[in-house]
Design a protein around this motif. Structure first.
Motif, PDB file in Angstrom:
ATOM      1  N   THR A 153       0.847  -1.195   0.000  1.00 52.96           N
ATOM      2  CA  THR A 153       0.000   0.000   0.000  1.00 52.96           C
ATOM      3  C   THR A 153       0.878   1.239   0.000  1.00 52.96           C
ATOM      4  O   THR A 153       1.688   1.439   0.904  1.00 52.96           O
ATOM      5  CB  THR A 153      -0.941   0.029   1.207  1.00 52.96           C
ATOM      6  N   LEU A 154       0.714   2.054  -1.012  1.00 57.36           N
ATOM      7  CA  LEU A 154       1.446   3.315  -1.131  1.00 57.36           C
ATOM      8  C   LEU A 154       0.527   4.449  -0.710  1.00 57.36           C
ATOM      9  O   LEU A 154      -0.561   4.605  -1.268  1.00 57.36           O
ATOM     10  CB  LEU A 154       1.902   3.510  -2.578  1.00 57.36           C
ATOM     11  N   VAL A 155       0.961   5.208   0.285  1.00 54.81           N
ATOM     12  CA  VAL A 155       0.196   6.376   0.723  1.00 54.81           C
ATOM     13  C   VAL A 155       0.841   7.615   0.115  1.00 54.81           C
ATOM     14  O   VAL A 155       2.024   7.894   0.347  1.00 54.81           O
ATOM     15  CB  VAL A 155       0.158   6.488   2.252  1.00 54.81           C
ATOM     16  N   VAL A 156       0.075   8.340  -0.670  1.00 58.37           N
ATOM     17  CA  VAL A 156       0.541   9.611  -1.240  1.00 58.37           C
ATOM     18  C   VAL A 156      -0.511  10.652  -0.923  1.00 58.37           C
ATOM     19  O   VAL A 156      -1.625  10.621  -1.467  1.00 58.37           O
ATOM     20  CB  VAL A 156       0.767   9.515  -2.761  1.00 58.37           C
ATOM     21  N   GLY A 157      -0.180  11.567  -0.010  1.00 60.10           N
ATOM     22  CA  GLY A 157      -1.142  12.587   0.393  1.00 60.10           C
ATOM     23  C   GLY A 157      -2.372  11.964   1.014  1.00 60.10           C
ATOM     24  O   GLY A 157      -2.286  11.216   1.996  1.00 60.10           O
ATOM     25  N   PRO A 158      -3.556  12.219   0.443  1.00 59.27           N
ATOM     26  CA  PRO A 158      -4.805  11.703   1.014  1.00 59.27           C
ATOM     27  C   PRO A 158      -5.202  10.338   0.452  1.00 59.27           C
ATOM     28  O   PRO A 158      -6.299   9.869   0.728  1.00 59.27           O
ATOM     29  CB  PRO A 158      -5.822  12.758   0.576  1.00 59.27           C
ATOM     30  N   ALA A 159      -4.325   9.703  -0.326  1.00 52.41           N
ATOM     31  CA  ALA A 159      -4.710   8.495  -1.061  1.00 52.41           C
ATOM     32  C   ALA A 159      -3.999   7.253  -0.552  1.00 52.41           C
ATOM     33  O   ALA A 159      -2.784   7.257  -0.313  1.00 52.41           O
ATOM     34  CB  ALA A 159      -4.418   8.673  -2.551  1.00 52.41           C
ATOM     35  N   LEU A 160      -4.778   6.181  -0.399  1.00 56.92           N
ATOM     36  CA  LEU A 160      -4.263   4.835  -0.167  1.00 56.92           C
ATOM     37  C   LEU A 160      -4.285   4.120  -1.514  1.00 56.92           C
ATOM     38  O   LEU A 160      -5.344   3.954  -2.114  1.00 56.92           O
ATOM     39  CB  LEU A 160      -5.145   4.076   0.826  1.00 56.92           C
ATOM     40  N   ILE A 161      -3.129   3.689  -1.990  1.00 57.20           N
ATOM     41  CA  ILE A 161      -3.039   3.067  -3.307  1.00 57.20           C
ATOM     42  C   ILE A 161      -2.556   1.632  -3.137  1.00 57.20           C
ATOM     43  O   ILE A 161      -1.396   1.396  -2.768  1.00 57.20           O
ATOM     44  CB  ILE A 161      -2.083   3.849  -4.225  1.00 57.20           C
ATOM     45  N   GLU A 162      -3.453   0.677  -3.383  1.00 57.80           N
ATOM     46  CA  GLU A 162      -3.078  -0.728  -3.311  1.00 57.80           C
ATOM     47  C   GLU A 162      -2.351  -1.115  -4.598  1.00 57.80           C
ATOM     48  O   GLU A 162      -2.865  -0.917  -5.697  1.00 57.80           O
ATOM     49  CB  GLU A 162      -4.310  -1.601  -3.112  1.00 57.80           C
ATOM     50  N   SER A 163      -1.150  -1.658  -4.449  1.00 59.75           N
ATOM     51  CA  SER A 163      -0.311  -1.934  -5.615  1.00 59.75           C
ATOM     52  C   SER A 163      -0.532  -3.354  -6.137  1.00 59.75           C
ATOM     53  O   SER A 163      -0.910  -4.254  -5.393  1.00 59.75           O
ATOM     54  CB  SER A 163       1.162  -1.727  -5.257  1.00 59.75           C
ATOM     55  N   PRO A 164      -0.273  -3.567  -7.443  1.00 61.16           N
ATOM     56  CA  PRO A 164      -0.473  -4.884  -8.064  1.00 61.16           C
ATOM     57  C   PRO A 164       0.792  -5.733  -7.968  1.00 61.16           C
ATOM     58  O   PRO A 164       1.605  -5.785  -8.892  1.00 61.16           O
ATOM     59  CB  PRO A 164      -0.796  -4.515  -9.516  1.00 61.16           C
ATOM     60  N   SER A 165       0.972  -6.397  -6.855  1.00 60.50           N
ATOM     61  CA  SER A 165       2.189  -7.182  -6.643  1.00 60.50           C
ATOM     62  C   SER A 165       2.355  -8.246  -7.721  1.00 60.50           C
ATOM     63  O   SER A 165       1.393  -8.899  -8.121  1.00 60.50           O
ATOM     64  CB  SER A 165       2.141  -7.867  -5.275  1.00 60.50           C
ATOM     65  N   PRO A 166       3.597  -8.454  -8.182  1.00 57.41           N
ATOM     66  CA  PRO A 166       3.832  -9.543  -9.130  1.00 57.41           C
ATOM     67  C   PRO A 166       3.884 -10.915  -8.476  1.00 57.41           C
ATOM     68  O   PRO A 166       4.039 -11.922  -9.173  1.00 57.41           O
ATOM     69  CB  PRO A 166       5.199  -9.183  -9.729  1.00 57.41           C
ATOM     70  N   MET A 167       3.732 -10.971  -7.146  1.00 58.81           N
ATOM     71  CA  MET A 167       3.804 -12.247  -6.438  1.00 58.81           C
ATOM     72  C   MET A 167       2.410 -12.779  -6.168  1.00 58.81           C
ATOM     73  O   MET A 167       1.603 -12.142  -5.481  1.00 58.81           O
ATOM     74  CB  MET A 167       4.570 -12.080  -5.123  1.00 58.81           C
ATOM     75  N   ARG A 168       2.131 -13.962  -6.689  1.00 55.02           N
ATOM     76  CA  ARG A 168       0.808 -14.557  -6.544  1.00 55.02           C
ATOM     77  C   ARG A 168       0.429 -14.746  -5.075  1.00 55.02           C
ATOM     78  O   ARG A 168      -0.735 -14.590  -4.707  1.00 55.02           O
ATOM     79  CB  ARG A 168       0.770 -15.898  -7.281  1.00 55.02           C
ATOM     80  N   ALA A 169       1.400 -15.067  -4.236  1.00 49.11           N
ATOM     81  CA  ALA A 169       1.131 -15.313  -2.821  1.00 49.11           C
ATOM     82  C   ALA A 169       0.714 -14.051  -2.071  1.00 49.11           C
ATOM     83  O   ALA A 169       0.299 -14.137  -0.908  1.00 49.11           O
ATOM     84  CB  ALA A 169       2.363 -15.928  -2.155  1.00 49.11           C
ATOM     85  N   ARG A 170       0.787 -12.892  -2.707  1.00 51.92           N
ATOM     86  CA  ARG A 170       0.410 -11.645  -2.042  1.00 51.92           C
ATOM     87  C   ARG A 170      -0.909 -11.079  -2.571  1.00 51.92           C
ATOM     88  O   ARG A 170      -1.270  -9.956  -2.246  1.00 51.92           O
ATOM     89  CB  ARG A 170       1.539 -10.607  -2.221  1.00 51.92           C
ATOM     90  N   TYR A 171      -1.616 -11.858  -3.359  1.00 53.25           N
ATOM     91  CA  TYR A 171      -2.794 -11.363  -4.066  1.00 53.25           C
ATOM     92  C   TYR A 171      -3.856 -10.793  -3.124  1.00 53.25           C
ATOM     93  O   TYR A 171      -4.502  -9.792  -3.422  1.00 53.25           O
ATOM     94  CB  TYR A 171      -3.398 -12.485  -4.913  1.00 53.25           C
ATOM     95  N   PHE A 172      -4.073 -11.451  -1.990  1.00 55.97           N
ATOM     96  CA  PHE A 172      -5.120 -11.025  -1.059  1.00 55.97           C
ATOM     97  C   PHE A 172      -4.549 -10.452   0.236  1.00 55.97           C
ATOM     98  O   PHE A 172      -5.277 -10.282   1.210  1.00 55.97           O
ATOM     99  CB  PHE A 172      -6.048 -12.198  -0.731  1.00 55.97           C
TER     100      PHE A 172
END
Length: 377
Positions: A137-156
């Protein structure tokens, strides 16, 4: 504790109190940098941490990319040893208490069960860990941005923080999720020696590939962040205003950025001398005062192959521009920081290399006092 409920700060006499200062009223989520006064943070949980199946190319890529296929066969999968999880949780609890003592509001969402099997078209896996909330999760200012990990084990993996994020949403934050990646085999390529590299079939990156500096964001292209991920992030951050993204290519091809570059305060940066040289300091940081991290003091580990290199010892958390939580075993680094007027709060994460994260990794700051300043202008 409910994942959306924070513990009230308490004060312990063994920590020097901060001088009283006016506390500005800030939005529910407000974090633009890595060093201004920390007001609110998420701390991870090592419960259920495990090694996913290593027959999965995404796990090889993101966990042990330097090992050969025959070496991978010697690594046990499933839950980490019980004492690793228990001692890590003890250290995380001390960290949480330390931050509360320093006046920070701390959230401790419970870990999700990473042993549940799941999958997508053409693949199956289990989860990995809730130890490192910074990673996805990248926080930039007022935004929570969930990133698209390339690792399948991190999908959820971010589902463990969903109740907290929903509470932030209801209090005015922006909550954005990158396009969910397909993660089919076309994303995983191999170099001339047969080792895995990240391809470009779809956007894929982890939030820990990024560092924030006011209106500027650094993005490291590596095994955990590709060029399409960079393109998606650039387009998305434009929605937040005049935010500049600085690609870092050829700096560190491993995974994350925060054991290579640590922004300590405006004009002062800690750099990893094994990955950066005076000639390769990122252009945006030219002219900054550089501290070259001393060699890491390396102790034994609970397993022979670890998720992080010894350089995770420089992975520190700035509480404000004059205060840092640092691995207490790194005595040379502590002295270096203190020599620049930084008050060091020494703490430990006994299994940081095994589980793959230091103090910056195991925290996610959601509120800091700084704004979208132009530190590079």
């Amino acid at each position: 504790m409910s994942s959306g409920t924070a513990d009230a700060p308490v004060v312990r006499p063994d920590l020097a109190p901060h001088a009283p200062s006016p506390r500005p009223v800030l939005p529910a989520v407000h974090s633009w940098d890595e060093f201004t006064r920390l007001r609110e943070v998420v701390v991870g949980d090592a419960t259920h941490s495990r090694v996913p199946p290593l027959t999965d190319p995404s796990a090889w890529l993101n966990c042990y990319p330097d090992l050969t296929p025959s070496e991978l066969l010697g690594i046990g999968t499933g839950l980490f040893p019980r004492h690793v999880i228990e001692e890590s949780n003890e250290d995380l609890a001390v960290l949480a208490d330390t931050l509360r003592d320093l006046g920070v509001t701390v959230h401790r969402p419970p870990a999700v069960d990473h042993g549940v099997e799941y999958g997508g078209p053409g693949w199956r896996t289990t989860g990995r860990s809730s130890y490192c909330p910074r990673d996805l999760t990248l926080v930039v200012g007022p935004a929570l941005i969930e990133s698209p990990s390339p690792m399948r084990a991190r999908y959820f993996e971010t589902f463990g923080w969903r109740p907290l994020f929903q509470d932030y949403l209801l209090r005015g934050a922006h909550w954005i999720s990158a396009p969910r990646p397909v993660l089919d085999d076309s994303l995983y390529e191999y170099d001339a020696d047969g080792f895995p590299v990240l391809g470009e079939s779809e956007p894929a990156f982890e939030a820990a590939n990024c560092l924030r500096l006011g209106r500027d964001v650094f993005y490291q292209v590596s095994r955990s962040g590709n060029e399409l991920g960079l393109r998606w992030l650039e387009s998305t951050l434009r929605l937040l205003g005049d935010v500049r993204v600085h690609p870092l290519r050829g700096v560190y091809e491993g995974t994350h950025i925060d054991s290579t570059i640590c922004l300590l305060r405006p004009g002062l940066v800690l750099l990893n001398p094994e990955r950066v040289t005076p000639a390769t300091v990122p252009g945006a940081l030219k002219g900054w005062d550089v501290l070259w991290c001393p060699p890491m003091e390396v102790g034994p580990t609970a397993v022979p192959h670890t998720l992080s290199t010894p350089w995770v010892g420089m992975n520190l958390l700035m509480v404000d521009e004059e205060t840092a939580v640092v691995d207490g075993d790194q005595t040379e680094l502590v002295r270096l920081l203190e020599g620049r007027g930084i008050t060091v709060v020494p703490r430990r994460l006994r299994h940081s290399r095994v589980l793959g994260g230091g103090f910056h990794c195991v925290t996610l700051d959601t509120v800091r006092e700084g704004g979208p300043q132009d530190y590079l202008g």
